[in-house]
Design a protein around this motif. Sequence first.
Motif, PDB file in Angstrom:
ATOM      1  N   LEU A 195       8.342  15.571  -8.230  1.00 26.24           N
ATOM      2  CA  LEU A 195       8.226  16.938  -7.722  1.00 26.24           C
ATOM      3  C   LEU A 195       7.899  16.967  -6.238  1.00 26.24           C
ATOM      4  CD1 LEU A 195       6.251  18.553 -10.696  1.00 26.24           C
ATOM      5  CD2 LEU A 195       8.723  18.613 -10.243  1.00 26.24           C
ATOM      6  N   GLY A 196       7.772  15.826  -5.628  1.00 23.06           N
ATOM      7  CA  GLY A 196       7.512  15.783  -4.197  1.00 23.06           C
ATOM      8  C   GLY A 196       6.102  16.170  -3.833  1.00 23.06           C
ATOM      9  N   LYS A 197       5.137  15.834  -4.670  1.00 21.84           N
ATOM     10  CA  LYS A 197       3.742  16.168  -4.393  1.00 21.84           C
ATOM     11  C   LYS A 197       3.226  15.334  -3.218  1.00 21.84           C
ATOM     12  CE  LYS A 197       2.721  17.220  -9.224  1.00 21.84           C
ATOM     13  NZ  LYS A 197       1.915  16.849 -10.412  1.00 21.84           N
ATOM     14  N   GLN A 198       2.350  15.961  -2.443  1.00 20.42           N
ATOM     15  CA  GLN A 198       1.727  15.262  -1.333  1.00 20.42           C
ATOM     16  C   GLN A 198       0.571  14.408  -1.860  1.00 20.42           C
ATOM     17  OE1 GLN A 198       2.385  15.128   2.245  1.00 20.42           O
ATOM     18  NE2 GLN A 198       1.029  13.406   1.757  1.00 20.42           N
ATOM     19  N   ILE A 199       0.667  13.074  -1.649  1.00 15.89           N
ATOM     20  CA  ILE A 199      -0.414  12.165  -2.051  1.00 15.89           C
ATOM     21  C   ILE A 199      -1.412  12.099  -0.904  1.00 15.89           C
ATOM     22  CG2 ILE A 199      -0.999   9.858  -2.824  1.00 15.89           C
ATOM     23  CD1 ILE A 199       0.794  11.387  -4.759  1.00 15.89           C
ATOM     24  N   HIS A 200      -2.619  12.555  -1.144  1.00 15.01           N
ATOM     25  CA  HIS A 200      -3.632  12.549  -0.094  1.00 15.01           C
ATOM     26  C   HIS A 200      -4.239  11.159   0.099  1.00 15.01           C
ATOM     27  CE1 HIS A 200      -3.440  16.832  -1.406  1.00 15.01           C
ATOM     28  NE2 HIS A 200      -3.527  17.050  -0.093  1.00 15.01           N
ATOM     29  N   ILE A 201      -4.565  10.481  -0.994  1.00 17.31           N
ATOM     30  CA  ILE A 201      -5.122   9.129  -0.901  1.00 17.31           C
ATOM     31  C   ILE A 201      -4.364   8.242  -1.870  1.00 17.31           C
ATOM     32  CG2 ILE A 201      -7.175   7.694  -1.101  1.00 17.31           C
ATOM     33  CD1 ILE A 201      -8.890  10.138  -0.623  1.00 17.31           C
ATOM     34  N   LEU A 202      -3.905   7.085  -1.384  1.00 13.43           N
ATOM     35  CA  LEU A 202      -3.218   6.104  -2.213  1.00 13.43           C
ATOM     36  C   LEU A 202      -4.060   4.834  -2.270  1.00 13.43           C
ATOM     37  CD1 LEU A 202      -0.763   4.970  -3.770  1.00 13.43           C
ATOM     38  CD2 LEU A 202       0.208   4.313  -1.541  1.00 13.43           C
ATOM     39  N   TYR A 203      -4.621   4.552  -3.452  1.00 13.21           N
ATOM     40  CA  TYR A 203      -5.324   3.281  -3.664  1.00 13.21           C
ATOM     41  C   TYR A 203      -4.275   2.262  -4.101  1.00 13.21           C
ATOM     42  CZ  TYR A 203      -9.814   5.672  -3.288  1.00 13.21           C
ATOM     43  OH  TYR A 203     -10.895   6.377  -2.809  1.00 13.21           O
ATOM     44  N   LEU A 204      -4.016   1.268  -3.232  1.00 12.32           N
ATOM     45  CA  LEU A 204      -2.843   0.409  -3.357  1.00 12.32           C
ATOM     46  C   LEU A 204      -3.227  -1.025  -3.725  1.00 12.32           C
ATOM     47  CD1 LEU A 204       0.269   0.358  -2.922  1.00 12.32           C
ATOM     48  CD2 LEU A 204      -0.214  -0.379  -0.560  1.00 12.32           C
ATOM     49  N   ASP A 205      -2.460  -1.589  -4.666  1.00 15.00           N
ATOM     50  CA  ASP A 205      -2.616  -3.002  -5.025  1.00 15.00           C
ATOM     51  C   ASP A 205      -2.014  -3.852  -3.899  1.00 15.00           C
ATOM     52  OD1 ASP A 205      -2.685  -5.541  -6.137  1.00 15.00           O
ATOM     53  OD2 ASP A 205      -0.965  -5.169  -7.465  1.00 15.00           O
ATOM     54  N   ASN A 206      -2.870  -4.465  -3.100  1.00  9.71           N
ATOM     55  CA  ASN A 206      -2.428  -5.236  -1.937  1.00  9.71           C
ATOM     56  C   ASN A 206      -2.565  -6.742  -2.151  1.00  9.71           C
ATOM     57  OD1 ASN A 206      -5.275  -4.731  -1.945  1.00  9.71           O
ATOM     58  ND2 ASN A 206      -5.405  -5.504   0.150  1.00  9.71           N
ATOM     59  N   THR A 207      -2.446  -7.199  -3.402  1.00  8.38           N
ATOM     60  CA  THR A 207      -2.614  -8.626  -3.693  1.00  8.38           C
ATOM     61  C   THR A 207      -1.631  -9.473  -2.883  1.00  8.38           C
ATOM     62  OG1 THR A 207      -3.349  -8.093  -5.935  1.00  8.38           O
ATOM     63  CG2 THR A 207      -2.584 -10.343  -5.524  1.00  8.38           C
ATOM     64  N   ASN A 208      -0.380  -9.082  -2.821  1.00  9.45           N
ATOM     65  CA  ASN A 208       0.647  -9.846  -2.109  1.00  9.45           C
ATOM     66  C   ASN A 208       1.078  -9.159  -0.822  1.00  9.45           C
ATOM     67  OD1 ASN A 208       0.728 -11.841  -4.106  1.00  9.45           O
ATOM     68  ND2 ASN A 208       2.249 -10.696  -5.300  1.00  9.45           N
ATOM     69  N   CYS A 209       0.185  -8.381  -0.231  1.00  9.76           N
ATOM     70  CA  CYS A 209       0.523  -7.657   0.999  1.00  9.76           C
ATOM     71  C   CYS A 209       0.401  -8.601   2.205  1.00  9.76           C
ATOM     72  CB  CYS A 209      -0.378  -6.446   1.166  1.00  9.76           C
ATOM     73  SG  CYS A 209       0.110  -5.378   2.526  1.00  9.76           S
ATOM     74  N   ASN A 210       1.405  -9.476   2.304  1.00  6.02           N
ATOM     75  CA  ASN A 210       1.427 -10.476   3.373  1.00  6.02           C
ATOM     76  C   ASN A 210       2.876 -10.675   3.798  1.00  6.02           C
ATOM     77  OD1 ASN A 210       1.151 -12.613   5.110  1.00  6.02           O
ATOM     78  ND2 ASN A 210       0.246 -14.007   3.605  1.00  6.02           N
ATOM     79  N   PRO A 211       3.205 -10.318   5.041  1.00  5.59           N
ATOM     80  CA  PRO A 211       4.614 -10.451   5.470  1.00  5.59           C
ATOM     81  C   PRO A 211       5.131 -11.876   5.377  1.00  5.59           C
ATOM     82  CG  PRO A 211       3.359  -9.111   7.022  1.00  5.59           C
ATOM     83  CD  PRO A 211       2.364  -9.704   6.079  1.00  5.59           C
ATOM     84  N   ALA A 212       4.237 -12.876   5.454  1.00  4.59           N
ATOM     85  CA  ALA A 212       4.682 -14.263   5.389  1.00  4.59           C
ATOM     86  C   ALA A 212       4.978 -14.725   3.966  1.00  4.59           C
ATOM     87  CB  ALA A 212       3.630 -15.181   6.013  1.00  4.59           C
ATOM     88  N   LEU A 213       4.560 -13.955   2.974  1.00  2.00           N
ATOM     89  CA  LEU A 213       4.780 -14.333   1.576  1.00  2.00           C
ATOM     90  C   LEU A 213       6.004 -13.596   1.046  1.00  2.00           C
ATOM     91  CD1 LEU A 213       3.789 -15.810  -0.970  1.00  2.00           C
ATOM     92  CD2 LEU A 213       2.344 -13.829  -1.468  1.00  2.00           C
ATOM     93  N   VAL A 214       7.067 -14.354   0.827  1.00  2.00           N
ATOM     94  CA  VAL A 214       8.314 -13.789   0.317  1.00  2.00           C
ATOM     95  C   VAL A 214       8.424 -14.147  -1.164  1.00  2.00           C
ATOM     96  CG1 VAL A 214      10.824 -13.738   0.520  1.00  2.00           C
ATOM     97  CG2 VAL A 214       9.404 -14.014   2.581  1.00  2.00           C
ATOM     98  N   LEU A 215       8.561 -13.126  -1.993  1.00  2.00           N
ATOM     99  CA  LEU A 215       8.609 -13.332  -3.438  1.00  2.00           C
ATOM    100  C   LEU A 215       9.936 -12.830  -4.002  1.00  2.00           C
ATOM    101  CD1 LEU A 215       5.045 -12.106  -4.496  1.00  2.00           C
ATOM    102  CD2 LEU A 215       5.815 -14.469  -4.247  1.00  2.00           C
ATOM    103  N   PRO A 216      10.478 -13.559  -4.946  1.00  2.00           N
ATOM    104  CA  PRO A 216      11.672 -13.053  -5.630  1.00  2.00           C
ATOM    105  C   PRO A 216      11.293 -11.973  -6.637  1.00  2.00           C
ATOM    106  CG  PRO A 216      11.007 -15.128  -6.594  1.00  2.00           C
ATOM    107  CD  PRO A 216      10.078 -14.892  -5.440  1.00  2.00           C
TER     108      PRO A 216
END
Length: 545
Positions: free
Chosen positions: A135-156
């Motif tokens: 529905l295109g709702k505005q997300i005010h806060i996004l609690y994000l799973d950043n376990t693999n949030c690393n540009p150097a880590l490329v995963l298939p």
Amino acid sequence: MNGVVIPQTPIAVDFWSLRRAGTARLFFLSHMHSDHTVGLSSTWARPLYCSPITAHLLHRRLQVSKQWIRALEIGESHVLPLDEIGQETMTVTLIDANHCPGSVMFLFEGYFGTILYTGDFRYTPSMLKEPALILGKQIHILYLDNTNCNPALVLPSRQEATQQIVQLIRQFPQHNIKIGLYSLGKESLLEQLALEFRTWVVLSPQRLELVQLLGLADVFTVEEKAGRIHAVDHVEICHSAMLQWNQIHPTIAIFPTSRKIRSPHPSIYTIPYSDHSSYSELRAFVAALRPCQVVPIVHQQPCGEFFQDSLSPRLSVPLIPYSVQQYMSSSSRKTNVLWQLERRLKRPRTQGVVFESPEERANQVKIDRDSKKQKKENLSPCAGDLERLCSHPLQARKQLFPDFCRKECDEPVLFCDSNKMVTVLTAPLEFSVQLQPVDEFIFQETREEIGLGSPLLSRGGSGSPARGNQSDPIGDDSPPSHVSRATHLTPESRGLALKYLLTPVDFLQAGFSSRNFDKQVEKHQKIQCNHPAVLNTVDDAESAV
């Protein structure tokens, strides 16, 4: 611990420390991995919201009581109160997180705006087609799973990683395959491998119960030798285990994980199969939602700078309604006290052997020694008290030794004063009142020489001769108050009895013949001549009688 208490709200997700939770009143569990259940145990006693599969595992594995578990259906919106009067409410929607069985994302909507808590998740484009997000709702806060949030880590992708595992197994057609897993997750991978190689997958009974709950294909068993592929706990795969397995049958082991693991054996392989979103997937997810703020779930890996170009302008912090403030403050403090009291009452008693420390044991011994010393001092009369009370020896015994006068004691109890050679000899109760020690302890030949005659009362005898007042008998079981005042003793015998009561205890150790009796009396008179205080006490006692 991966969890959060959402500020300005009574909401806590994957957060189970009540002391740190503060004003949190609504608790949510995203999935059953151990890093998200730290602090959650069978003693939990507050309402807890989760998916139906997580609810089942929560009760089975952590023994949380069913009365506190609230299972919410995935894909549906649920209205929950935010205060005690129902004035403020919020809507929560559960979205499949594509991570492990029962894992979900929570979409909260209320006075605080719209908050999306992903928990652990693996992004797929189909998530954006969820009715709660389309529905295109505005997300005010996004609690994000950043376990693999690393540009150097490329995963298939998981499909690509599954094909890598299939190719590896095909290189060893005669080997057994050990798949190292955590207690929950990657069941769909096992199903695909079983169908690909047409073999049974051997599981533990606990995991078999789970796959049956998920409704997967019937390709799983607990029989060890039924198939080539064995799902084992990841900690079981080590160098010594590989040596043992290869002695029985050629074996390889596979770790399907994105973590870097040093292989302790050449037959152990790591394939980057991950249930967490890759960096590129996280970028696509945030760009599609365009939240106002991104908060990382894994606090050790901040990632805010990676999504600055995908954020919407921040909105002002909403005001907390008064009824919610009351719900979060006073009500929460009262509930915290009640919950802690209930938990303390339900706490199991310590069982087994409890050892005392040497310091506690030494202190206890000292306390016991002091108490015994104090008791002995209280029981031991001083010489002045004896001299003052010896004029009435029977009354003195009652006043100084009430405990002994209430009991029948067959052995003499001796209390001596070192300065005054005074000895008080206690005897059974009926003797102490009627002067019967003379009648009991003196032998027959001695009675005849001193003119006492037959005993006044035979102890325990049924044929006791009549004496004094026949209506007031005294027996072994008679109470102390029933004492006969009539005693048939001559004045000489009475005086001799008093001397006998004041005679040192060594007199009793001698033979009770008339000759020894006379010798002991003469010896005692000599001692009295050397101790005038004792002689005066004896004379006063005789005059009183």
